[in-house]
Every structure is written in structure tokens, then in C-alpha cells.
Write an enzyme that holds these catalytic residues in place. Structure first.
Site, PDB file in Angstrom:
ATOM      1  N   ASN A  66       0.825  -1.210   0.000  1.00  0.00           N
ATOM      2  CA  ASN A  66       0.000   0.000   0.000  1.00  0.00           C
ATOM      3  C   ASN A  66       0.857   1.257   0.000  1.00  0.00           C
ATOM      4  OD1 ASN A  66      -2.342  -1.515   0.098  1.00  0.00           O
ATOM      5  ND2 ASN A  66      -2.731  -1.154   2.271  1.00  0.00           N
ATOM      6  N   ARG A 388     -10.812  -4.202 -13.996  1.00  0.00           N
ATOM      7  CA  ARG A 388      -9.704  -5.095 -13.652  1.00  0.00           C
ATOM      8  C   ARG A 388     -10.215  -6.523 -13.784  1.00  0.00           C
ATOM      9  NH1 ARG A 388      -5.996  -1.633 -11.177  1.00  0.00           N
ATOM     10  NH2 ARG A 388      -6.918   0.050  -9.930  1.00  0.00           N
ATOM     11  N   ARG A 418      -5.230   1.886 -13.065  1.00  0.00           N
ATOM     12  CA  ARG A 418      -3.841   2.066 -12.660  1.00  0.00           C
ATOM     13  C   ARG A 418      -3.170   0.750 -12.284  1.00  0.00           C
ATOM     14  NH1 ARG A 418      -4.165   6.176  -8.889  1.00  0.00           N
ATOM     15  NH2 ARG A 418      -3.779   7.700 -10.523  1.00  0.00           N
ATOM     16  N   HIS A 448     -15.711   2.915 -14.803  1.00  0.00           N
ATOM     17  CA  HIS A 448     -15.512   2.189 -13.547  1.00  0.00           C
ATOM     18  C   HIS A 448     -16.741   1.366 -13.170  1.00  0.00           C
ATOM     19  CE1 HIS A 448     -14.653   2.045  -9.057  1.00  0.00           C
ATOM     20  NE2 HIS A 448     -13.514   1.635  -9.579  1.00  0.00           N
ATOM     21  N   TYR A 481     -12.160  -9.647  -1.250  1.00  0.00           N
ATOM     22  CA  TYR A 481     -12.884  -8.382  -1.148  1.00  0.00           C
ATOM     23  C   TYR A 481     -14.361  -8.679  -0.894  1.00  0.00           C
ATOM     24  CZ  TYR A 481      -9.026  -5.705  -3.341  1.00  0.00           C
ATOM     25  OH  TYR A 481      -7.832  -5.112  -3.631  1.00  0.00           O
ATOM     26  N   ARG A 577     -13.949   2.658   4.829  1.00  0.00           N
ATOM     27  CA  ARG A 577     -12.774   1.825   5.111  1.00  0.00           C
ATOM     28  C   ARG A 577     -11.478   2.617   5.055  1.00  0.00           C
ATOM     29  NH1 ARG A 577      -9.462  -0.420   1.439  1.00  0.00           N
ATOM     30  NH2 ARG A 577     -11.013  -0.229  -0.200  1.00  0.00           N
ATOM     31  N   HIS A 605     -15.208  -3.707   0.576  1.00  0.00           N
ATOM     32  CA  HIS A 605     -15.120  -3.010  -0.705  1.00  0.00           C
ATOM     33  C   HIS A 605     -16.478  -2.593  -1.261  1.00  0.00           C
ATOM     34  CE1 HIS A 605     -14.042  -2.660  -5.112  1.00  0.00           C
ATOM     35  NE2 HIS A 605     -13.025  -2.025  -4.563  1.00  0.00           N
TER      36      HIS A 605
END
Length: 724
Positions: A66, A388, A418, A448, A481, A577, A605
Site C-alpha cells: 500500500n 480489472r 492504474r 468504472h 474483497y 474503510r 469493498h
């Protein structure tokens, strides 16, 4: 020792966050410092004695990964602003220079805590038969094995490079690691400096064969066998270093070919400005000065430590086959509703909407939905967004199979995801070769939204089946997740989903929608509309509440709307979160707002909003939505996102009365945000509740079919004042 090259600029040192809120500057927390507070909570789990030892090590590794990404993207952006003398003020009133100074100070604190955690975990692992060695000697057989392994597998790929005027300083790639050796030639005692860059293809840690798990880092292995690399030289010292570079990709609005632009941008990213230089061991001062000069450090953070650098590499040790030191394996359930229809996803969805909560319920149902669509002769078209998809994507395979079956298949592949840009380019090429119509969306906006649309011939017409998700179509993250998948055959949802795809593929902006709210067109307005209804209800003396769950909350206009609702008397509970720029509990501003963060075995998530709509939550009249969007300006204004209402009674009750409520009730993995920006762990007292354990042991409402009436009842949850 930890240090930074950063010094206070003309703006002076960064201002600490005030505890009260007398003026506009303290209406919000700083975004970057809030993110660091989040990673601090992740790192704290490495010290959680309730977790198995290797799981604690996993959290340490995650905190390192992270922090690397944060430095390569967010901090790199701020450093770039400082270099270009851009004085854009953050929402909490700080200049880029002030933010950079404050961030560097906090990062150094986090690095020290990471080293402390590593030292503790290293000793505890040794007690459990997992040793990580440095220059310690092993018995003769294992020493021989290490020597042979080095000579056969490591030495052939190393390229020692002399550092002198005759040899140009080698390029060190992003996240590259190397060793600088101080040597002298035996023949003439001439001092020589050599660099050995460690190729990224080499394993980060090497396990020595045997029942006892003994690991050694690749950099320690290189240092251990320096004599083999440099015959005829005396080794006087060495130092290990690692660098991070600016890894953000800027999108050129006039890019004629987006694919070509991204291929070249990925190459440029590997050569970005150095943002962090990590130094391990006792560096020769001349060698350190050489590194600093040759790397062109400008506003970079220099970290010196006697411990480990590159914490993310510890994930290799986490994979050690020691189930006694890991969480008990969990097998997700498959929706019983679909099994009752003999695995026919379309028949089950046609009967009634279904909500699936991953990872407690299998992501395989999403894959099966697409596989069935690919093989069903009555399916005529499939449309799919891909943000993704992972390295081994069953979703991609299903889309290719559908195209090969002659179906019309459209895939919206987001190139701007990214660190997944390269992977997505590869998937796009494979899809195009199979005959899939690949669309790259908008140049300025990321797509997205998570949507699958299947058009099926039924009777005299066609029916559209949709899947909407809060998470990506990624088989690995779907196991760790927590996300919500919603399946529906509602014609309104189908028509709106078609409008969404037309918007992305042909820039045909929908004039209206019947069910869905689309960002950046109307999603923000829909949220404002519902917040304003609660504000009006509170002003009129009616029950007024908002519950919401998201990953980040940074948009100042949305935060201000919530402040206004709080001032009107709306009770607001937010489960955020990660980053939260909203400052809760301030009299006259946010005294009716509570913010908590859940950090545990699974990564929270899912994004959910619930509005009371005139009665105390939870209630059947409440307006409940799932969404792909966080509470960030980029999601609301610069991304294509979806807000999906939960109208069916069963899915409404599951999302509100189970998923959202259980997160509010959790007190074993939760942290409460204080008005001054600090987070405190919640105290379970005599009524412990763990949201992850609850869903691992209790089946959901939606998707259970006949088992709901004949099987074990789902415990009913209730929120009482004072629970949070």
C-alpha cells in the site's frame, strides 16, 4: 535511522489538524494524511494477537505494498506540483509543499513501525520453525546448497557494473533493488566501487530445502557470496538500496491512438522521477553520495534503516505451507436459488432478483452467468465492462467463447485502470483476435461501472438480463474483497444498461433513465436528492437517517451536503474503510455524524447507501442503493459509474438489514474516527460482533430459495442506540 531530504519551504512547516472547528480550514481532513491513517490501521493488524502468525505477516506485507503505491502515485503527484511551483491548496488549506512535509514525517513514523513489527514477527516466526536468516551460518549441508543454488540460479543473471568515469551509471528501474559494494583489487590495492542490480525475475526470498523453513532474501544471498561475484577483490562493505519512481500516467487529451499512447506511457513510467530512496545497512558515505547525485533526488524521501526494505516481498513467506499459522480455509457458498433451477442462471433470475455477497457466496456464479450466456443458443448479444479482470480471467475466456459461437460481444476495456494498464492491453488484443468488439471508452473519464448485459431470445421477443456489481470482475480479489453482485431481468434495468453502453461506445448521452443513475450525468444529483429528502424530514420532525458504506469519502460538496443534513438533525452513520475527509462529531457542523472503519480478514469493498425515507432504519420503505462509486470527486464527476436501487423486497432486506447493518454492528474489527482525526479501536465489551464471522457462518437471505423456509433461520440483527 530514518531521514528525508525534504526541508520546509517558504510556506513553513505543515499545520497540525486542529481539534475544534472554529474556521473553514478545519472543515475537512487532509486526503493524503487520512490515507496514511488508513494504512496505519492496516499495519496495526500485524500486531493483532487474535490473528494467526502468518496472517499478521500478510498484513505487514500489505501495508508495504500500500505504502509503495501511495508514494509512487499520490506523493509523486505532490512532488511534481512542488517542482512546477503549482500552489493548488488542498481542501484542508495546505499547500503542496506543506502536505509533502507532513506526509514525509508520517511516512517515516510508519516505516519505523513496520520495522518494529518485522522484528517482532521475525522472532515469533523463528519460535514456530520459520527462520529468516541474514549473514547467520547454517550447517555444512545447507551452506553447500546455498552456494550451489547461488552459483547455478542467481549468479548467471547478475551483471556487476563498475562505477567510475569509464562506465556510465546504470539505470535503476522503478521498485528496483541493488547492492553497492566497496572493494579493493588484491593485485594493486586499488579501491573499486561496484553495483549489482537484482533482476526482478529473481525470487524475493529463497527457501532452503528441509523440514525447517529457512528463508534468505535474495539481496542477502548476493551479499553472502560477494567473493564469488568479485574474485581477486577484497570486500570492505556493502549497502542494499531500493528506489520508487513516479508511476502515475498522465492522459493526453489529444492522443490520437489511446492504445499506442498507453504503451509508450507504460514505458515512460518505468523511468519516472525518483520519489523514495531506501538504504539498508552501513553505507559507505562515498557510495551513498554517489547514489544521491546520480539518481537526481529532488523532493525525494531518503529512508535509512538497519531492517528490511521492500516489505511487500514478505508475501512469499506468507505462502509457506503452515495451515496452523493461517486463517482456517473458507469455502464460499453457491446460491441455492440457482441450484434449485438445475444451475440455470437465467431461470433463477427470471423468477426473482438475486443479490450475492462475495466472498461469502461464490464469485463462480458470475462466471457461470457469462459461461451460460456464451453457450446458450438463444443468447444473441453480450456486453461487458472490464476495469480489472486479473491475470487468469475466466470472464475473458467466456467472452471469447461467446464470440467464437457467433454471438455479438462488446467489451469495454478500461486502459486507465492504474497498474493494470499492461494487463488490460493484453486482454484487449486477445478479445479483438477472437472477434469481440473492443471499446476503450472515454479519453477523459475512466469507465468504472461494473456491468454485464445479456440479451436472450425468449418467445416472440427478447429479454435482457443484467449483472451489476460493486467490485471488479477479478477472480482473485473476489475471494478476499467483500462486494455485492446484483442480478436482475427487470426491463427498466435492461433498457438503462443499454443506454449506458450506448453512452460509452457511441457517446450517446441518455436523456433520461428509468431505474439507474449514471455518473457523471446524474448520480451526484440522485444522492443529493435523497440527502435533501432526509434533511427535509428532519426539519419536519420526522425520522431521518442515512447509512452509507464506501471505501473513500473526499468530495467536499458531498461532505458539505452531509454536514447540512447533520445540522438539520439527520442521524448519519458512515462506514468508510479508507480515506475520510469528513470531520465527524464537531458541534454545529457534524455532531450527528459517526464514522467508522472496518479492517479485518476480508477487505471491505462494497459501496451501499441507505436513506430512511420517513421511518427509523432499517425499514421496508427505506431507499437502498448499491453503487460502483465512492464518495470522491473523480467518481462523481470524472468516471462512468452506476447507482442501482434495490427494489425487490428480499434483496432490499439483505442489503439493508444484513450487509449494511452487520457492518454497523461490528465491534471486533472496527475503528471509530474522532473529531481530531485519530482512530480508536472499538471495544467489544460483553457483546462482541464480528461482521466477517457472521457472514461466514450465516447464509444470506437472497439466493436461498426454498432453503430459506426449510433451513436454519438467519439471525435477525438489530441496531440499538449506543451500539456504535
Amino acid at each position: 535511522m530514518l531521514e528525508t531530504t525534504e526541508t520546509d519551504g517558504e510556506d513553513g512547516p505543515a499545520r497540525p489538524a486542529p481539534e475544534g472547528c472554529p474556521g473553514d480550514d478545519c472543515r475537512y481532513f487532509n486526503r493524503e494524511l487520512s490515507w496514511l491513517a488508513f494504512n496505519e490501521r492496516v499495519l496495526a493488524e500485524a500486531s493483532n494477537r487474535d490473528y494467526p502468525l502468518l496472517e499478521r505477516l500478510r498484513f505487514l506485507s500489505i501495508s508495504g505494498s500500500n505504502l509503495d503505491e501511495f508514494m509512487m502515485v499520490r506523493v509523486a503527484g505532490l512532488a511534481g506540483q512542488v517542482r512546477r511551483q503549482i500552489e493548488e491548496i488542498s481542501i484542508d488549506g495546505m499547500t503542496p509543499s506543506q502536505q509533502l512535509t507532513a506526509i514525509h514525517e508520517k511516512v517515516l513514523e510508519l516505516e519505523m513501525e513496520q520495522q518494529r513489527s518485522w522484528a517482532e514477527l521475525k522472532d515469533l516466526l523463528a519460535d514456530q520453525g520459520i527462520r529468516i536468516i541474514g549473514d547467520e551460518r547454517l550447517d555444512s549441508p545447507r551452506e553447500r546448497w546455498l552456494k550451489e543454488f547461488f552459483l547455478e540460479h542467481i549468479m548467471p543473471v547478475l551483471t556487476p557494473q563498475a562505477i567510475d568515469p569509464a562506465h556510465p551509471f546504470p539505470f535503476v528501474a522503478n521498485q528496483g533493488m541493488g547492492v553497492l559494494f566497496s572493494l579493493s583489487r588484491v593485485s594493486d590495492d586499488e579501491p573499486v566501487m561496484e553495483m549489482v542490480l537484482i533482476p526482478p525475475a529473481l525470487p524475493r526470498f529463497v527457501r532452503v530445502p528441509g523440514d525447517e523453513a529457512v528463508y534468505i532474501s535474495v539481496e542477502d544471498l548476493v551479499c553472502r557470496h560477494a567473493e564469488s561475484i568479485f574474485p581477486g577483490f577484497r570486500v570492505h562493505g556493502h549497502g542494499v538500496f531500493r528506489i520508487l519512481r513516479d508511476s502515475d500516467i498522465e492522459i493526453e487529451e489529444d492522443a490520437e491512438d489511446l492504445v499506442r499512447h498507453f504503451r509508450s506511457a507504460i514505458q515512460r513510467r518505468r523511468r519516472g522521477m525518483v520519489i523514495v530512496l531506501q538504504l539498508q545497512g552501513k553505507f559507505d558515505p562515498a557510495a551513498e553520495e554517489l547514489l544521491r547525485n546520480q539518481l537526481g533526488l529532488d523532493r525525494a524521501l531518503v529512508i535509512k534503516t538497519g531492517g528490511l526494505i521492500g516489505m511487500t516481498g514478505l508475501s512469499v513467506i506468507v505462502d509457506e505451507d503452515r495451515p496452523d499459522l493461517k486463517f482456517e480455509p473458507y469455502s464460499p457458498r453457491y446460491p441455492e436459488r440457482i441450484l434449485e433451477h438445475d444451475g440455470d442462471c437465467f431461470a433463477a433470475i427470471r423468477e426473482k432478483d438475486i443479490v450475492i455477497q462475495h466472498p461469502y457466496e461464490s464469485f463462480e456464479v458470475v462466471i457461470d452467468f457469462l459461461r451460460q450466456a456464451a453457450s446458450d443458443p438463444d443468447v444473441v448479444a453480450i456486453k461487458q465492462t472490464l476495469y480489472r479482470a486479473g491475470k487468469q480471467s475466466a470472464v475473458i475466456a467466456a467472452l471469447i467463447a461467446a464470440a467464437e459461437e457467433g454471438k455479438s460481444v462488446t467489451a469495454v476495456v478500461e486502459l486507465k485502470a492504474r497498474f493494470d494498464e499492461e494487463q488490460n492491453l493484453m486482454w484487449a488484443s486477445q478479445l479483438e483476435r477472437a472477434g469481440v468488439q473492443v471499446i476503450y471508452g472515454f479519453v477523459d473519464w475512466k469507465t468504472h461501472a461494473k456491468v454485464s448485459l445479456v440479451v436472450r431470445r425468449e418467445g416472440e421477443g427478447y429479454r435482457t438480463y443484467c449483472h451489476f456489481g460493486t467490485g471488479n470482475y477479478h477472480p482473485v480479489t473476489a475471494r478476499i474483497y467483500t462486494d455485492v453482485s446484483f442480478f436482475t431481468a427487470d426491463p427498466k434495468a435492461g433498457r438503462d444498461a443499454s443506454r449506458l453502453f450506448n453512452f460509452i461506445t457511441g457517446y450517446v448521452e441518455p436523456r433520461r433513465t428509468e431505474m439507474l443513475s449514471i455518473s457523471p450525468i446524474g448520480l451526484r444529483d440522485k444522492l443529493y436528492e435523497r440527502i435533501d429528502v432526509e434533511t427535509a424530514n428532519a426539519s419536519n420532525g420526522k425520522p431521518a437517517q442515512i447509512w452509507a458504506k464506501m471505501n473513500s469519502l473526499t468530495d467536499p460538496d458531498l461532505i458539505d451536503r452531509l454536514y447540512a443534513a447533520s445540522n438539520a438533525g439527520v442521524e448519519i452513520i458512515l462506514v468508510v474503510r479508507g480515506i475520510c475527509c469528513l470531520r465527524p462529531g464537531i458541534p454545529g457542523l457534524s455532531e450527528n455524524i459517526t464514522v467508522k472503519s472496518v479492517i479485518g480478514r476480508f477487505l471491505e469493498h462494497s459501496r451501499i447507501w441507505a436513506f430512511a425515507n420517513g421511518a427509523d432504519l432499517p425499514n421496508r420503505r427505506a431507499k437502498v442503493y448499491i453503487t460502483s462509486a465512492d464518495g470522491m470527486s473523480r467518481n462523481l464527476d470524472r468516471r462512468v459509474e452506476l447507482l442501482v436501487p434495490m427494489r425487490n423486497r428480499t434483496v432490499h432486506d439483505q442489503v439493508l438489514g444484513q450487509v449494511l447493518l452487520a457492518n454497523l454492528l461490528d465491534n471486533e474489527q472496527s475503528w471509530l474516527l474522532a473529531p481530531d482525526g485519530h482512530y480508536e479501536r472499538t471495544d467489544p465489551d460483553d457483546n462482541p460482533f464480528n461482521v466477517h464471522r457472521y457472514f461466514m457462518t450465516n447464509p444470506s437471505l437472497s439466493g436461498r430459495g426454498g432453503a430459506l423456509s426449510s433451513g436454519r433461520k438467519v439471525p435477525k440483527l438489530a441496531l440499538r442506540r449506543g451500539n456504535i
